[in-house]
Motif scaffolding. Structure first.
Motif, PDB file in Angstrom:
ATOM      1  N   ASP A 202      37.211  44.249  55.563  1.00 34.95           N
ATOM      2  CA  ASP A 202      38.192  43.187  55.323  1.00 34.95           C
ATOM      3  C   ASP A 202      37.919  41.974  56.197  1.00 34.95           C
ATOM      4  N   PHE A 203      37.593  42.205  57.464  1.00 34.20           N
ATOM      5  CA  PHE A 203      37.263  41.109  58.373  1.00 34.20           C
ATOM      6  C   PHE A 203      36.055  40.342  57.846  1.00 34.20           C
ATOM      7  N   ARG A 204      35.033  41.070  57.449  1.00 34.43           N
ATOM      8  CA  ARG A 204      33.835  40.421  56.902  1.00 34.43           C
ATOM      9  C   ARG A 204      34.145  39.638  55.632  1.00 34.43           C
ATOM     10  N   ASP A 205      34.837  40.292  54.701  1.00 32.30           N
ATOM     11  CA  ASP A 205      35.089  39.678  53.402  1.00 32.30           C
ATOM     12  C   ASP A 205      36.082  38.527  53.464  1.00 32.30           C
TER      13      ASP A 205
ATOM     14  N   ARG B 296      36.097  33.109  54.604  1.00 29.68           N
ATOM     15  CA  ARG B 296      37.189  32.301  55.169  1.00 29.68           C
ATOM     16  C   ARG B 296      38.378  32.174  54.213  1.00 29.68           C
ATOM     17  N   GLU B 297      38.916  33.311  53.875  1.00 26.57           N
ATOM     18  CA  GLU B 297      40.096  33.342  53.007  1.00 26.57           C
ATOM     19  C   GLU B 297      41.272  32.715  53.757  1.00 26.57           C
TER      20      GLU B 297
END
Length: 74
Positions: free
Chosen positions: A15-18, A24-25
């Motif tokens: 989740d951190f990566r994506d 940069r959601e």
């Protein structure tokens, strides 16, 4: 660490990566996960890979010998 614990950790890292690192959601406001487990997993994988490669070289020594010789610096 249980499989369930690792799966949860992996999902947090993914989740951190994506959502932050790669894309940069907007609105992603989770803390940066600790990388110590990921680092240990990487070290374990490298150790396994070294053992596997050694085993494969020993098992296929005769077939690999010409390639090994070609890699040596003359």
């Amino acid at each position: 660490m249980t499989h369930e614990d690792y799966a949860k950790y992996w999902q947090t890292m993914k989740d951190f990566r994506d959502k932050f690192s790669a894309h940069r959601e907007s609105g992603y406001n989770e803390p940066v996960p600790y990388f110590d487990i990921a680092h240990n997993v990487a070290l374990h994988y490298v150790s396994w890979l070294e053992k596997y490669n050694t085993m494969m070289v020993e098992q296929y020594q005769e077939e690999l010998q010409p390639m090994i010789v070609s890699f040596k610096v003359q």
